[in-house]
Motif scaffolding. Structure first.
Motif, PDB file in Angstrom:
ATOM      1  N   LEU A   1      26.651  13.469 -19.263  1.00 45.73           N
ATOM      2  CA  LEU A   1      25.190  13.018 -17.956  1.00 45.73           C
ATOM      3  C   LEU A   1      24.821  12.912 -18.652  1.00 45.73           C
ATOM      4  O   LEU A   1      23.414  12.766 -18.151  1.00 45.73           O
ATOM      5  CB  LEU A   1      25.219  13.906 -17.319  1.00 45.73           C
ATOM      6  N   THR A   2      24.271  13.606 -19.880  1.00 43.27           N
ATOM      7  CA  THR A   2      22.509  12.714 -20.178  1.00 43.27           C
ATOM      8  C   THR A   2      22.475  11.160 -20.861  1.00 43.27           C
ATOM      9  O   THR A   2      21.287  11.393 -21.090  1.00 43.27           O
ATOM     10  CB  THR A   2      22.452  14.234 -21.659  1.00 43.27           C
ATOM     11  N   LEU A   3      22.860  10.828 -21.345  1.00 40.11           N
ATOM     12  CA  LEU A   3      22.921   9.337 -21.313  1.00 40.11           C
ATOM     13  C   LEU A   3      23.153   8.337 -19.731  1.00 40.11           C
ATOM     14  O   LEU A   3      24.493   8.462 -19.508  1.00 40.11           O
ATOM     15  CB  LEU A   3      24.814   8.988 -22.171  1.00 40.11           C
TER      16      LEU A   3
ATOM     17  N   ALA B   1      22.280  12.994 -10.096  1.00 42.57           N
ATOM     18  CA  ALA B   1      23.124  11.879 -10.590  1.00 42.57           C
ATOM     19  C   ALA B   1      24.468  12.918 -10.993  1.00 42.57           C
ATOM     20  O   ALA B   1      24.270  14.489 -10.949  1.00 42.57           O
ATOM     21  CB  ALA B   1      22.925  11.546 -12.168  1.00 42.57           C
ATOM     22  N   ALA B   2      25.540  12.178 -11.123  1.00 44.99           N
ATOM     23  CA  ALA B   2      27.330  13.289 -10.963  1.00 44.99           C
ATOM     24  C   ALA B   2      27.818  12.990 -12.142  1.00 44.99           C
ATOM     25  O   ALA B   2      27.794  11.661 -11.732  1.00 44.99           O
ATOM     26  CB  ALA B   2      27.266  13.928 -10.068  1.00 44.99           C
ATOM     27  N   GLY B   3      28.946  13.959 -12.564  1.00 44.06           N
ATOM     28  CA  GLY B   3      29.774  13.150 -13.749  1.00 44.06           C
ATOM     29  C   GLY B   3      30.635  14.054 -13.778  1.00 44.06           C
ATOM     30  O   GLY B   3      30.374  15.674 -13.332  1.00 44.06           O
ATOM     31  N   THR B   4      31.707  14.340 -14.868  1.00 49.29           N
ATOM     32  CA  THR B   4      31.841  14.980 -15.166  1.00 49.29           C
ATOM     33  C   THR B   4      31.855  16.087 -16.290  1.00 49.29           C
ATOM     34  O   THR B   4      32.760  17.265 -16.203  1.00 49.29           O
ATOM     35  CB  THR B   4      33.721  14.140 -15.878  1.00 49.29           C
ATOM     36  N   ALA B   5      30.957  15.692 -17.497  1.00 54.14           N
ATOM     37  CA  ALA B   5      30.694  16.391 -18.733  1.00 54.14           C
ATOM     38  C   ALA B   5      29.034  16.796 -18.491  1.00 54.14           C
ATOM     39  O   ALA B   5      28.268  15.722 -18.391  1.00 54.14           O
ATOM     40  CB  ALA B   5      31.852  16.225 -19.993  1.00 54.14           C
ATOM     41  N   LEU B   6      28.562  17.428 -18.954  1.00 54.15           N
ATOM     42  CA  LEU B   6      27.292  17.836 -19.571  1.00 54.15           C
ATOM     43  C   LEU B   6      26.897  16.698 -20.009  1.00 54.15           C
ATOM     44  O   LEU B   6      26.097  16.066 -19.802  1.00 54.15           O
ATOM     45  CB  LEU B   6      27.213  18.821 -20.397  1.00 54.15           C
ATOM     46  N   LEU B   7      27.163  16.411 -21.119  1.00 55.31           N
ATOM     47  CA  LEU B   7      26.537  16.039 -22.383  1.00 55.31           C
ATOM     48  C   LEU B   7      26.575  14.049 -22.059  1.00 55.31           C
ATOM     49  O   LEU B   7      26.082  13.088 -22.112  1.00 55.31           O
ATOM     50  CB  LEU B   7      27.050  15.949 -23.230  1.00 55.31           C
TER      51      LEU B   7
END
Length: 123
Positions: free
Chosen positions: A104-106, A96-102
């Protein structure tokens, strides 16, 4: 867009280890990267994530102390080192990839997914 390609899955005996890799490419820049896993007929669950600089990580309680996430930004690749594997870890693992760590947990907030790689742990 962002393309994520996983590799490293396979069959291993209980107590063994595997390392998954996920290479990112595409026109958009991603910061946080991570891993989820899914067993058939169950919801995809968060496993681990790491910030763009690699300075912060988050883990699911079920894998803490056994799994380690890391990244090589020179290769645009994130890794998941899995040790002390048990049959309960059997699943399809998704990058998974995205912009922000938190975020990415959802699961609902993850913008980019890989195609998945099967990990099977035999007893």
């Amino acid at each position: 867009q962002v393309q994520l390609v996983e590799s490293g899955g396979g069959l291993v005996q209980a107590g063994g280890s595997l390392r998954l890799s996920c290479a990112a490419s595409g026109s958009r820049t991603v910061n946080a990267m991570g891993w989820y896993r899914q067993v058939a007929a169950k919801q995809r669950e968060f496993v681990a994530a790491i910030t763009g600089g690699g300075d912060q990580t988050k883990y699911a309680d079920s894998v803490k102390g056994r799994f380690t996430i890391s990244r090589d930004n020179g290769k645009n690749t994130v890794y998941l080192q899995m040790n002390s594997l048990s049959p309960d870890d059997t699943a399809v693992y998704y990058c998974a990839a995205g912009t922000a760590l938190l975020r990415l947990t959802l699961q609902s907030l993850v913008p980019y997914w890989g195609q998945g790689t099967q990990v099977t742990v035999s007893s």
